[in-house]
Enzyme design. Structure first.
Site, mmCIF file in Angstrom:
data_model
loop_
_atom_site.group_PDB
_atom_site.id
_atom_site.type_symbol
_atom_site.label_atom_id
_atom_site.label_comp_id
_atom_site.label_asym_id
_atom_site.label_seq_id
_atom_site.Cartn_x
_atom_site.Cartn_y
_atom_site.Cartn_z
ATOM 1 C CB SER A 10 -0.907 0.018 1.228
ATOM 2 O OG SER A 10 -1.524 1.287 1.351
ATOM 3 C CG HIS A 35 -3.917 -1.662 -1.690
ATOM 4 N ND1 HIS A 35 -4.920 -2.505 -2.102
ATOM 5 C CD2 HIS A 35 -4.438 -0.924 -0.682
ATOM 6 C CE1 HIS A 35 -6.000 -2.292 -1.368
ATOM 7 N NE2 HIS A 35 -5.732 -1.329 -0.502
ATOM 8 C CG ASP A 37 -5.201 2.233 0.923
ATOM 9 O OD1 ASP A 37 -6.110 1.394 0.837
ATOM 10 O OD2 ASP A 37 -4.060 1.967 1.348
ATOM 11 C CG MET A 39 -8.789 6.610 2.583
ATOM 12 S SD MET A 39 -7.942 6.553 4.186
ATOM 13 C CE MET A 39 -6.993 5.051 4.015
ATOM 14 C CG HIS A 68 -9.388 -0.152 -0.661
ATOM 15 N ND1 HIS A 68 -8.808 -0.429 0.568
ATOM 16 C CD2 HIS A 68 -10.732 -0.281 -0.463
ATOM 17 C CE1 HIS A 68 -9.749 -0.693 1.443
ATOM 18 N NE2 HIS A 68 -10.922 -0.606 0.843
ATOM 19 C CG MET A 70 -11.575 2.696 1.892
ATOM 20 S SD MET A 70 -10.129 2.602 2.985
ATOM 21 C CE MET A 70 -8.810 2.781 1.772
ATOM 22 C CG MET A 141 -11.423 -3.459 4.896
ATOM 23 S SD MET A 141 -9.851 -2.868 4.224
ATOM 24 C CE MET A 141 -9.233 -1.836 5.557
ATOM 25 N N GLY A 146 -9.153 3.571 7.158
ATOM 26 C CA GLY A 146 -8.974 5.001 7.396
ATOM 27 C C GLY A 146 -7.542 5.416 7.649
ATOM 28 C CG PHE A 147 -6.103 6.789 10.256
ATOM 29 C CD1 PHE A 147 -5.503 8.009 9.972
ATOM 30 C CD2 PHE A 147 -7.425 6.777 10.661
ATOM 31 C CE1 PHE A 147 -6.213 9.196 10.104
ATOM 32 C CE2 PHE A 147 -8.142 7.958 10.794
ATOM 33 C CZ PHE A 147 -7.534 9.172 10.510
ATOM 34 N N GLY A 149 -0.962 1.590 9.635
ATOM 35 C CA GLY A 149 -0.229 1.335 10.863
ATOM 36 C C GLY A 149 -1.047 0.745 11.994
ATOM 37 C CG ASP A 180 -5.857 -3.131 3.446
ATOM 38 O OD1 ASP A 180 -4.899 -2.921 4.217
ATOM 39 O OD2 ASP A 180 -6.324 -2.240 2.705
ATOM 40 N N GLY A 181 -4.760 -4.915 6.418
ATOM 41 C CA GLY A 181 -4.756 -4.365 7.764
ATOM 42 C C GLY A 181 -3.918 -5.154 8.741
ATOM 43 N N GLY A 182 -2.812 -4.575 9.146
ATOM 44 C CA GLY A 182 -1.975 -5.221 10.154
ATOM 45 C C GLY A 182 -1.290 -6.477 9.673
ATOM 46 N N GLY A 202 1.482 -2.399 4.317
ATOM 47 C CA GLY A 202 1.881 -1.005 4.306
ATOM 48 C C GLY A 202 3.189 -0.811 5.035
#
Length: 234
Positions: A10, A35, A37, A39, A68, A70, A141, A146-147, A149, A180-182, A202
């Site tokens: 990302s 990727h 993002d 937003m 993506h 959002m 997700m 939204g953020f 990290g 996606d995420g962590g 990311g």
């Protein structure tokens, strides 16, 4: 049949002062997607990148441009991103009625692009039911969008497995599942074993001392878990 896991770094976590170099780096390192993002500050509480960046990025890479969205109004803005050069457009089911979700996936396909639908962590997998047979990819997700990290939400792999089962039941076994995420070396094996095909990374890549080495480590950890899961089912 074993298929290697694909990594989709990302660029939300990349260095925007030297974005071209970061994209070239992940391409050399073996990323499959880039990727992007998008937003809008309404659907999620952040404002990021959009059409102008995609237009400049597209001719600079051979990677799949995975956009993506959002955003609150995907049906209005889909033509913008189609014209800007997206290869894959991912809309959130929460932003659309059932009829509009079907319409959005059809519109993406009519433009000759790959179509995906995304689920927030609290949205049940069943929300994909109206389009599961037509998707090229579904995005689970594993953090609240939204953020960058954020930490992986424990148990997200159960939804991955549920989405995989839905796709099989719909006869759409070719559908990819993205998470996606962590995602890092500790969490990639969890989702890969559950059926994830594409992992968005990311900070795990771009914040590492050696991003190429970090990308390979995530991919290797995911592939090992995927192979183990296949062996267990054999």
């Amino acid at each position: 049949m074993f298929q290697p896991v694909k990594i989709a770094p990302s660029i939300l976590s990349a260095n925007f002062m030297d974005l071209g170099a970061d994209i070239a780096l992940i391409e050399r390192a073996g990323a499959a997607f880039v990727h992007i993002d998008v937003m809008d500050g309404h659907f999620v509480p952040n404002l990021t990148m959009g059409v102008p960046l995609l237009k400049q990025l597209k001719p600079a890479t051979s990677l799949v441009c995975d956009v993506h969205l959002m955003i609150d109004n995907p049906l209005v803005e889909l033509p913008w991103f189609i014209d800007a050069g997206a290869d894959l457009l991912n809309v959130h089911v929460e932003a659309l009625s059932e009829a509009d979700l079907v319409r959005a996936i059809a519109q993406i396909h009519e433009a000759g692009l790959l179509a995906a639908a995304a689920l927030k962590p609290k949205t049940p997998a069943s929300a994909l039911a109206p389009v599961i047979g037509d998707l090229d990819m579904a995005l689970v997700m594993s953090v609240e969008p939204g953020f960058s990290g954020q930490s992986y939400i424990a148990g997200s792999e159960a939804k991955v497995a549920e989405v995989a089962a839905m796709a099989r039941a719909a006869g759409n076994e070719a559908m990819l599942i993205q998470v996606d995420g962590g995602i890092g070396t500790a969490t990639a094996p969890l989702v890969a074993a559950a059926g994830a095909d594409v992992l968005v990374c990311g900070n795990a890549v771009f914040a590492a001392p050696d991003p190429a080495e970090a990308l390979a480590a995530v991919r290797d950890a995911a592939d090992a878990a995927r192979l183990a899961a296949l062996d267990a089912c054999a």
